[in-house]
Design a protein around this motif. Structure first.
Motif, mmCIF file in Angstrom:
data_model
loop_
_atom_site.group_PDB
_atom_site.id
_atom_site.type_symbol
_atom_site.label_atom_id
_atom_site.label_comp_id
_atom_site.label_asym_id
_atom_site.label_seq_id
_atom_site.Cartn_x
_atom_site.Cartn_y
_atom_site.Cartn_z
ATOM 1 N N MET A 98 0.647 -0.864 -0.317
ATOM 2 C CA MET A 98 -0.102 0.189 0.452
ATOM 3 C C MET A 98 0.886 1.310 0.114
ATOM 4 N N GLY A 99 1.921 1.053 0.291
ATOM 5 C CA GLY A 99 2.726 2.766 1.164
ATOM 6 C C GLY A 99 3.616 2.361 -1.175
ATOM 7 N N ARG A 100 4.801 3.654 -0.596
ATOM 8 C CA ARG A 100 5.320 3.721 -2.005
ATOM 9 C C ARG A 100 6.649 2.740 -2.100
ATOM 10 N N GLY B 38 8.071 -1.751 7.698
ATOM 11 C CA GLY B 38 9.367 -1.306 9.010
ATOM 12 C C GLY B 38 10.542 -1.472 8.948
ATOM 13 N N SER B 39 10.948 -2.505 7.833
ATOM 14 C CA SER B 39 12.848 -2.271 8.117
ATOM 15 C C SER B 39 12.960 -1.456 7.597
ATOM 16 N N LEU B 40 11.934 0.166 7.415
ATOM 17 C CA LEU B 40 12.487 1.542 6.739
ATOM 18 C C LEU B 40 11.918 2.601 7.719
ATOM 19 N N VAL B 41 11.580 2.127 9.180
ATOM 20 C CA VAL B 41 12.009 2.849 10.043
ATOM 21 C C VAL B 41 12.302 2.377 11.507
ATOM 22 N N ASN B 42 12.473 1.128 11.120
ATOM 23 C CA ASN B 42 12.711 0.467 12.791
ATOM 24 C C ASN B 42 14.415 0.866 13.195
ATOM 25 N N GLY B 43 14.811 0.504 13.736
ATOM 26 C CA GLY B 43 15.760 0.720 14.977
ATOM 27 C C GLY B 43 17.229 0.057 14.916
ATOM 28 N N LEU C 12 -0.581 -14.110 3.202
ATOM 29 C CA LEU C 12 -0.841 -12.423 3.995
ATOM 30 C C LEU C 12 0.393 -12.343 4.523
ATOM 31 N N GLY C 13 1.257 -10.949 4.711
ATOM 32 C CA GLY C 13 1.760 -10.367 5.079
ATOM 33 C C GLY C 13 1.781 -9.058 5.443
ATOM 34 N N ALA C 14 0.931 -8.234 5.789
ATOM 35 C CA ALA C 14 0.204 -7.134 5.574
ATOM 36 C C ALA C 14 0.759 -6.689 7.540
ATOM 37 N N GLY C 15 0.948 -7.301 8.497
ATOM 38 C CA GLY C 15 2.012 -7.474 9.800
ATOM 39 C C GLY C 15 0.224 -7.694 10.445
ATOM 40 N N SER C 16 0.643 -6.989 11.641
ATOM 41 C CA SER C 16 -0.288 -7.351 12.892
ATOM 42 C C SER C 16 -1.486 -6.855 12.706
ATOM 43 N N VAL C 17 -1.207 -5.685 12.086
ATOM 44 C CA VAL C 17 -2.802 -4.793 12.115
ATOM 45 C C VAL C 17 -3.426 -5.113 10.698
ATOM 46 N N THR D 110 3.020 -15.137 7.020
ATOM 47 C CA THR D 110 3.794 -14.731 7.186
ATOM 48 C C THR D 110 4.649 -13.723 8.674
ATOM 49 N N ASP D 111 3.229 -13.484 8.636
ATOM 50 C CA ASP D 111 3.954 -11.582 9.272
ATOM 51 C C ASP D 111 4.014 -11.897 11.051
ATOM 52 N N GLY D 112 4.061 -10.711 11.668
ATOM 53 C CA GLY D 112 3.661 -10.787 13.254
ATOM 54 C C GLY D 112 2.824 -11.058 13.458
HETATM 55 P P1 FAE Z 1 5.380 -4.527 8.664
HETATM 56 O O1 FAE Z 1 6.690 -5.036 9.018
HETATM 57 O O2 FAE Z 1 4.753 -3.788 9.418
HETATM 58 O O3 FAE Z 1 4.617 -4.887 6.807
HETATM 59 C C1 FAE Z 1 3.829 -4.916 6.585
HETATM 60 C C2 FAE Z 1 3.581 -4.470 5.027
HETATM 61 O O4 FAE Z 1 2.249 -4.576 5.080
HETATM 62 C C3 FAE Z 1 3.709 -2.839 5.346
HETATM 63 O O5 FAE Z 1 4.821 -2.016 4.605
HETATM 64 C C4 FAE Z 1 2.152 -1.766 5.218
HETATM 65 O O6 FAE Z 1 2.072 -0.421 4.778
HETATM 66 C C5 FAE Z 1 1.827 -3.628 4.469
HETATM 67 N N1 FAE Z 1 -0.080 -3.377 4.473
HETATM 68 C C6 FAE Z 1 -0.890 -3.615 5.343
HETATM 69 N N2 FAE Z 1 -1.950 -3.702 5.415
HETATM 70 C C7 FAE Z 1 -1.614 -3.894 4.241
HETATM 71 C C8 FAE Z 1 -2.934 -3.946 3.093
HETATM 72 N N3 FAE Z 1 -4.126 -3.897 3.057
HETATM 73 N N4 FAE Z 1 -2.762 -3.941 1.167
HETATM 74 C C9 FAE Z 1 -0.883 -3.636 0.770
HETATM 75 N N5 FAE Z 1 0.030 -3.196 1.946
HETATM 76 C C10 FAE Z 1 -0.751 -3.044 3.169
HETATM 77 O O7 FAE Z 1 5.040 -6.401 8.250
HETATM 78 N N6 FAE Z 1 11.418 -4.186 15.458
HETATM 79 C C11 FAE Z 1 13.417 -4.905 15.879
HETATM 80 O O8 FAE Z 1 12.723 -6.009 15.852
HETATM 81 N N7 FAE Z 1 13.943 -4.034 15.851
HETATM 82 C C12 FAE Z 1 14.118 -2.771 15.968
HETATM 83 O O9 FAE Z 1 14.857 -1.970 16.047
HETATM 84 C C13 FAE Z 1 12.346 -2.260 15.768
HETATM 85 N N8 FAE Z 1 12.450 -0.865 15.975
HETATM 86 C C14 FAE Z 1 11.489 -0.182 15.357
HETATM 87 C C15 FAE Z 1 11.225 0.953 15.396
HETATM 88 C C16 FAE Z 1 9.838 1.782 15.263
HETATM 89 C C17 FAE Z 1 9.670 2.661 15.094
HETATM 90 C C18 FAE Z 1 9.210 0.777 14.722
HETATM 91 C C19 FAE Z 1 7.510 1.591 13.980
HETATM 92 C C20 FAE Z 1 9.365 -0.467 14.684
HETATM 93 C C21 FAE Z 1 10.045 -1.340 15.544
HETATM 94 N N9 FAE Z 1 10.129 -2.655 15.310
HETATM 95 C C22 FAE Z 1 11.510 -3.024 14.943
HETATM 96 C C23 FAE Z 1 9.256 -3.658 15.029
HETATM 97 C C24 FAE Z 1 9.365 -4.098 13.265
HETATM 98 O O10 FAE Z 1 10.254 -3.513 12.306
HETATM 99 C C25 FAE Z 1 8.277 -5.510 13.426
HETATM 100 O O11 FAE Z 1 8.260 -5.699 14.933
HETATM 101 C C26 FAE Z 1 8.071 -5.415 11.907
HETATM 102 O O12 FAE Z 1 7.725 -4.530 10.863
HETATM 103 C C27 FAE Z 1 6.830 -6.531 11.971
HETATM 104 O O13 FAE Z 1 7.131 -6.867 10.416
HETATM 105 P P2 FAE Z 1 5.856 -8.037 9.663
HETATM 106 O O14 FAE Z 1 6.101 -8.546 8.873
HETATM 107 O O15 FAE Z 1 5.193 -8.741 10.581
#
Ligand code: FAE
Length: 545
Positions: free
Chosen positions: A78-80, A152-157, A324-329, A510-512
């Motif tokens: 959904m993002g760019r 999340g890899s774009l914004v996390n720590g 489905l890898g859209a994350g927990s939310v 496959t996601d959180g």
């Molecule tokens: P995620 O990475 O959230 O990816 C889901 C993707 O699906 C996103 O790109 C969404 O835009 C996309 N999406 C969602 N809904 C839809 C839809 N309906 N249609 C199309 N696309 C959709 O999921 N974790 C660490 O282990 N170490 C850290 O240091 C850390 N720091 C963090 C700092 C910040 C500020 C944040 C926000 C998170 C941090 N996290 C960290 C958490 C980590 O990034 C997060 O657990 C993972 O990114 C989750 O991975 P998923 O694959 O579940």
């Protein structure tokens, strides 16, 4: 049937994939594949054997392993795509000077740390734009999420932590820990490019003075600290410090994206996935509905959104295998909606349930004037206070930076507490979205655990909390947001033990959302390793002709 690749082949594919990402960005394309610069027509192909929703950790693993197995795969994000420089010559804006690139369609930035000395100096008015960080607000909890190719890899720590084996086993009693710790965690770490800071540099550099000060304070309270690995390239960071590389982690960049140094998924898994030639990524396409046809194929309804957030088209994608890898939310919302609307009526009661914020609580301590934390701070945390083994009050607290460019005497932390509370997502027809039933009382459990640990540190050091950082007049513990949304489709409950959604064949998570609300450390390594485990099993058992 997974194709075996040598490291050399994998890196070659990654290079080819990264070139495709660059070409797509240069041409302003919203669809990226090896053919993207020429042949991928917007509406040419609506069906593919496999469809992956999202492009974060779980989705990226699925895309790569499907592509390697020779299965044509479309990824919907959904993002760019984040690799085109803005007018300032940078892809991402910094935390100190945020602009519209910072946030997902907001008119003001919503940084976790809202104020400084109670002053509203952190957040800025911005124009609405498909920016990289989202803050999704529910009644008593908000969730920070990455938006764009790489999630999340774009914004996390970048903290790449493998959980304590005993706690992983507690959370996933049906998963073979020998296999996880012998195969899938090492595989995930290798693919993500995890590295560790040079201890000698850590001890000497001004950029980690803040961590050393917090370590000394923890030790004074009898607590141990531990180094945490990262996906930020520490070799690059040392060059930043030496003045021979453009600063990113050392220039305050993190939650709105890093312009350099970080091995985000677009540089690792997703680049390799594109390099297989079998994977195409469609950006700015948000999946909304999922239904199953009589022949067993899935149809996903997708809204294509433009730069203003307007839906410019709605289209349908068909597939045999849906990941489905859209994350927990995102995944939880898609599934609770499909269950409520009757398009996937056989989804069980586990869908939407088992959600938790990984016990997240943020807080700051005020140091004595002689205990300076340094005006220069790296944005990448490398040290944690590890008191997880304390069964009376298990907490793992990451020592977080506060890189304002000025000395501020604040020690900042993100505490991960073993909060047993869980909540559920339910479908709200009026807004056509999911509601999260997490309450303030549930957050209070995390606060009480964090407070026990940090009262101990304050008492040993004669220090106090900071009261000025989180908006309201005397809020010490920021307990109303999480960086780590986990659960909603828990492994072994809403799915089988490999992420196959119960009630439906060839539908996978496959996601959180597979992680039951808590994992005791930062979660992306766990999410990646579980996704590797799922894909190994699914490709071996489910996709054979
Ligand atoms: P995620 O990475 O959230 O990816 C889901 C993707 O699906 C996103 O790109 C969404 O835009 C996309 N999406 C969602 N809904 C839809 C839809 N309906 N249609 C199309 N696309 C959709 O999921 N974790 C660490 O282990 N170490 C850290 O240091 C850390 N720091 C963090 C700092 C910040 C500020 C944040 C926000 C998170 C941090 N996290 C960290 C958490 C980590 O990034 C997060 O657990 C993972 O990114 C989750 O991975 P998923 O694959 O579940």
């Amino acid at each position: 049937m997974t194709e075996k690749l040598t490291q050399h082949q994998l890196s070659r594919r990654r290079v080819v994939g990264m070139a495709a990402l660059q070409a797509a960005a240069a041409l302003g394309l919203t669809r990226v594949g090896l053919q993207s610069a020429h042949a991928v027509e917007p509406d040419a192909v609506d069906t593919s054997p496999a469809l992956v929703v999202g492009s974060g950790y779980g989705a990226a693993v699925a895309a790569l392993r499907l592509g390697q197995a020779g299965i044509r795969t479309v990824v919907l994000e959904m993002g760019r795509l984040w690799n085109t420089a803005g007018p300032d010559g940078k892809v991402f804006c910094s935390t100190r000077e945020p602009d519209s690139r910072a946030m997902w369609f907001k008119t003001r930035t919503e940084a976790p740390l809202a104020t400084f000395l109670w002053l509203d100096v952190v957040n800025r008015d911005i124009g609405p734009y498909p920016g990289v960080l989202d803050r999704v607000r529910y009644a008593d909890m908000s969730v920070f999420l990455g938006r764009g190719v790489g999630g999340g890899s774009l914004v996390n720590g970048g903290m790449a932590v493998t959980p304590l084996r005993s706690y992983f086993a507690e959370q996933f009693p049906t998963v073979d820990t020998d296999e996880m710790y012998g195969t899938y965690f090492p595989r995930a770490r290798a693919m993500l490019g995890v590295n560790t800071i040079d201890p000698a540099w850590f001890e000497s550099t001004e950029w980690y003075r803040f961590s050393r000060v917090s370590r000394a304070h923890a030790q004074k309270a009898g607590l141990r600290t531990t180094f945490v690995p990262s996906v930020y390239d520490f070799g690059y960071m040392q060059r930043e410090a030496a003045g021979t590389a453009t600063k990113s982690a050392l220039a305050g960049e993190v939650i709105y994206g890093n312009n350099h140094g970080k091995r985000s998924l677009d540089k690792t898994y997703l680049a390799a996935a594109l390099g297989t030639g079998n994977v195409t990524i469609h950006t700015m396409e948000r999946a909304r509905g999922i239904r199953r046809e009589k022949d067993g194929t899935y149809v996903v309804t997708v809204d294509r959104v433009d730069g203003t957030g307007a839906v410019v088209a709605t289209k349908e994608y068909g597939c045999t295998y849906l990941f489905l890898g859209a994350g927990s939310v995102g995944t939880s919302e898609l599934l609770v909606r499909a269950r409520a609307k009757g398009t996937l009526p056989a989804l069980n009661a586990g869908v939407g349930a088992g959600w938790g914020p990984n016990g997240n609580v943020m807080l700051g301590r005020a140091n004595h004037l002689w205990d300076t934390v340094g005006a220069n701070q790296s944005t990448m945390p490398v040290l944690g206070i590890d008191d997880w083994a304390n069964t009376a009050n298990p907490v793992f607290a990451e020592i977080a930076p506060l890189p304002t460019g000025l000395e501020h005497w604040v020690s900042l932390y993100l505490a991960l507490t073993k909060n047993p509370e869980r909540a559920s997502f339910t479908y709200d027809a009026a807004s056509d979205s999911a509601r999260l039933g997490w309450s303030a009382a549930q957050s209070a459990v995390s606060v009480s655990m964090a407070k026990q640990l940090f009262d101990r540190i304050n008492s040993a050091n004669g220090t106090i909390y900071r009261y000025d950082l989180f908006g309201s007049p005397s809020k010490v513990f920021a307990d109303d947001f999480t960086y780590h949304p986990l659960g909603g489709c828990v492994l072994g409950r809403a799915t089988d033990d490999y992420g196959r959604v119960k009630g439906y064949s060839k539908l996978y998570v496959t996601d959180g959302s597979l992680v039951p609300g808590s994992i005791g450390v930062n979660p992306f390594v766990t999410i990646t390793a579980l996704a590797e485990r799922t894909m190994a099993r699914v490709l071996a058992e489910d996709t054979a002709p």
